[in-house]
Motif scaffolding. Sequence first.
Motif, short mmCIF file in Angstrom:
data_model
loop_
_atom_site.label_atom_id
_atom_site.label_comp_id
_atom_site.label_asym_id
_atom_site.label_seq_id
_atom_site.Cartn_x
_atom_site.Cartn_y
_atom_site.Cartn_z
N ASN A 1 0.85 -1.20 0.00
CA ASN A 1 0.00 0.00 0.00
C ASN A 1 0.89 1.25 0.00
O ASN A 1 0.89 2.02 0.94
N PRO A 2 1.66 1.45 -1.09
CA PRO A 2 2.63 2.55 -1.07
C PRO A 2 1.95 3.92 -1.14
O PRO A 2 0.93 4.08 -1.81
N SER A 3 2.52 4.86 -0.42
CA SER A 3 1.93 6.21 -0.45
C SER A 3 2.94 7.28 -0.83
O SER A 3 2.58 8.43 -1.05
N GLY A 4 4.21 6.93 -0.92
CA GLY A 4 5.23 7.89 -1.33
C GLY A 4 6.40 7.18 -1.96
O GLY A 4 6.68 6.02 -1.62
N VAL A 5 7.07 7.84 -2.90
CA VAL A 5 8.22 7.23 -3.58
C VAL A 5 9.45 8.10 -3.34
O VAL A 5 9.35 9.32 -3.29
N LEU A 6 10.60 7.44 -3.16
CA LEU A 6 11.84 8.17 -2.97
C LEU A 6 12.46 8.43 -4.35
O LEU A 6 12.99 7.52 -4.98
N ALA A 7 12.35 9.67 -4.81
CA ALA A 7 12.98 10.05 -6.08
C ALA A 7 14.37 10.59 -5.77
O ALA A 7 14.59 11.18 -4.70
N THR A 8 15.30 10.38 -6.69
CA THR A 8 16.67 10.86 -6.47
C THR A 8 17.03 11.85 -7.57
O THR A 8 16.60 11.72 -8.72
N GLN A 9 17.85 12.83 -7.18
CA GLN A 9 18.26 13.88 -8.13
C GLN A 9 19.67 13.58 -8.60
O GLN A 9 20.61 13.51 -7.81
N ARG A 10 19.82 13.41 -9.90
CA ARG A 10 21.12 13.03 -10.48
C ARG A 10 22.12 14.17 -10.39
O ARG A 10 21.74 15.35 -10.44
N SER A 11 23.36 13.79 -10.34
CA SER A 11 24.41 14.82 -10.35
C SER A 11 25.21 14.80 -11.66
O SER A 11 25.95 15.73 -11.94
N TYR A 12 25.11 13.77 -12.47
CA TYR A 12 25.81 13.72 -13.77
C TYR A 12 25.10 12.73 -14.67
O TYR A 12 24.27 11.96 -14.18
N PRO A 13 25.42 12.70 -15.95
CA PRO A 13 26.24 13.65 -16.71
C PRO A 13 25.59 15.03 -16.80
O PRO A 13 24.48 15.21 -16.29
N GLU A 14 26.26 15.93 -17.50
CA GLU A 14 25.82 17.33 -17.50
C GLU A 14 24.36 17.48 -17.91
O GLU A 14 23.60 18.22 -17.29
N TRP A 15 23.94 16.72 -18.95
CA TRP A 15 22.57 16.89 -19.45
C TRP A 15 21.53 16.45 -18.43
O TRP A 15 20.38 16.90 -18.48
N ALA A 16 21.94 15.56 -17.50
CA ALA A 16 20.99 15.04 -16.52
C ALA A 16 21.17 15.68 -15.14
O ALA A 16 20.37 15.41 -14.23
N ASP A 17 22.17 16.51 -15.01
CA ASP A 17 22.48 17.10 -13.70
C ASP A 17 21.28 17.91 -13.19
O ASP A 17 20.79 18.81 -13.88
N GLY A 18 20.83 17.57 -12.00
CA GLY A 18 19.71 18.30 -11.40
C GLY A 18 18.35 17.70 -11.69
O GLY A 18 17.35 18.11 -11.08
N LEU A 19 18.28 16.75 -12.63
CA LEU A 19 16.98 16.12 -12.96
C LEU A 19 16.75 14.91 -12.04
O LEU A 19 17.69 14.33 -11.49
N TRP A 20 15.49 14.55 -11.90
CA TRP A 20 15.09 13.50 -10.94
C TRP A 20 14.82 12.20 -11.67
O TRP A 20 14.43 12.20 -12.85
N GLU A 21 15.03 11.10 -10.95
CA GLU A 21 14.99 9.78 -11.58
C GLU A 21 14.64 8.70 -10.56
O GLU A 21 14.52 8.97 -9.36
N PHE A 22 14.51 7.48 -11.08
CA PHE A 22 14.47 6.28 -10.26
C PHE A 22 15.91 5.83 -10.09
O PHE A 22 16.60 5.60 -11.10
N PRO A 23 16.40 5.67 -8.86
CA PRO A 23 17.77 5.19 -8.73
C PRO A 23 17.90 3.83 -9.41
O PRO A 23 16.97 3.02 -9.40
N GLY A 24 19.06 3.58 -9.99
CA GLY A 24 19.28 2.33 -10.74
C GLY A 24 20.40 2.53 -11.72
O GLY A 24 21.26 3.40 -11.54
N GLY A 25 20.40 1.74 -12.79
CA GLY A 25 21.45 1.88 -13.79
C GLY A 25 21.37 0.77 -14.81
O GLY A 25 20.38 0.04 -14.88
N LYS A 26 22.42 0.62 -15.58
CA LYS A 26 22.40 -0.31 -16.71
C LYS A 26 22.66 -1.75 -16.25
O LYS A 26 23.49 -1.99 -15.37
N VAL A 27 21.94 -2.67 -16.88
CA VAL A 27 22.17 -4.10 -16.65
C VAL A 27 23.47 -4.48 -17.33
O VAL A 27 23.70 -4.15 -18.49
N GLU A 28 24.34 -5.17 -16.58
CA GLU A 28 25.62 -5.60 -17.14
C GLU A 28 25.46 -6.99 -17.76
O GLU A 28 24.58 -7.76 -17.39
N PRO A 29 26.33 -7.33 -18.74
CA PRO A 29 26.26 -8.65 -19.37
C PRO A 29 26.31 -9.76 -18.31
O PRO A 29 27.11 -9.69 -17.36
N GLY A 30 25.44 -10.76 -18.46
CA GLY A 30 25.43 -11.89 -17.53
C GLY A 30 24.54 -11.69 -16.32
O GLY A 30 24.34 -12.62 -15.54
#
Length: 171
Positions: free
Chosen positions: A43-72
Amino acid sequence: MTSESESASHPAPVAEPGPAPDSSTEPAPRLVVGAALVADLTNPSGVLATQRSYPEWADGLWEFPGGKVEPGETPREALHREISEELGCGIDIGRQLANPDSPDGSWDLSSGEHNTGLRMMVWLARPFGEITLGPAHRDARVLTAAELESVEWLPGDVQILPVLRAALGGR
Ligand SMILES: Nc1nc2c([nH]c(=O)n2[C@H]2C[C@H](O)[C@@H](COP(=O)(O)OP(=O)(O)OP(=O)(O)O)O2)c(=O)[nH]1
């Protein structure tokens, strides 16, 4: 010039077809995974959004924390690894915030010039242990459904907000 052997009674040879213009010639999309971190998976009521610090084009924008899936790695393995690396905590993974128009529920991130060939899968996830922001992030904020648009998200994430809003009990 036409040679003797190519007389008018014989049609000109048909050119060999080139490679079929189908998706098999395109590189497979690279998968990104993200966590919509919530305190209560049922019964979620709030989400923790994170503000990126890099790269330059994304600096200051908000996202879901995570990243790229690595091979394997499976996408879920990658999500555990990325959240541990970025926030220093563990997670229990809940249901996917799925794109209803995609067989695997992933979202096309290739808006604009920066995310060509990237797709993202997002799950609700409950963090455990202490959350510590690392160098990838400037800030983190818990947002309710009504507050989701109070921050500026990465362009590719905006399409996910209606599904997230519904998961948070908003309209
Ligand atoms: N983590 C994350 N990335 C997102 C989101 N939305 C979005 O467009 N992206 C884009 C930004 C990046 O181009 C890409 C993810 O790259 P990343 O830098 O977070 O991945 P990573 O941690 O594996 O970093 P790296 O090894 O490539 O440096 O996906 C999102 O909500 N979360």
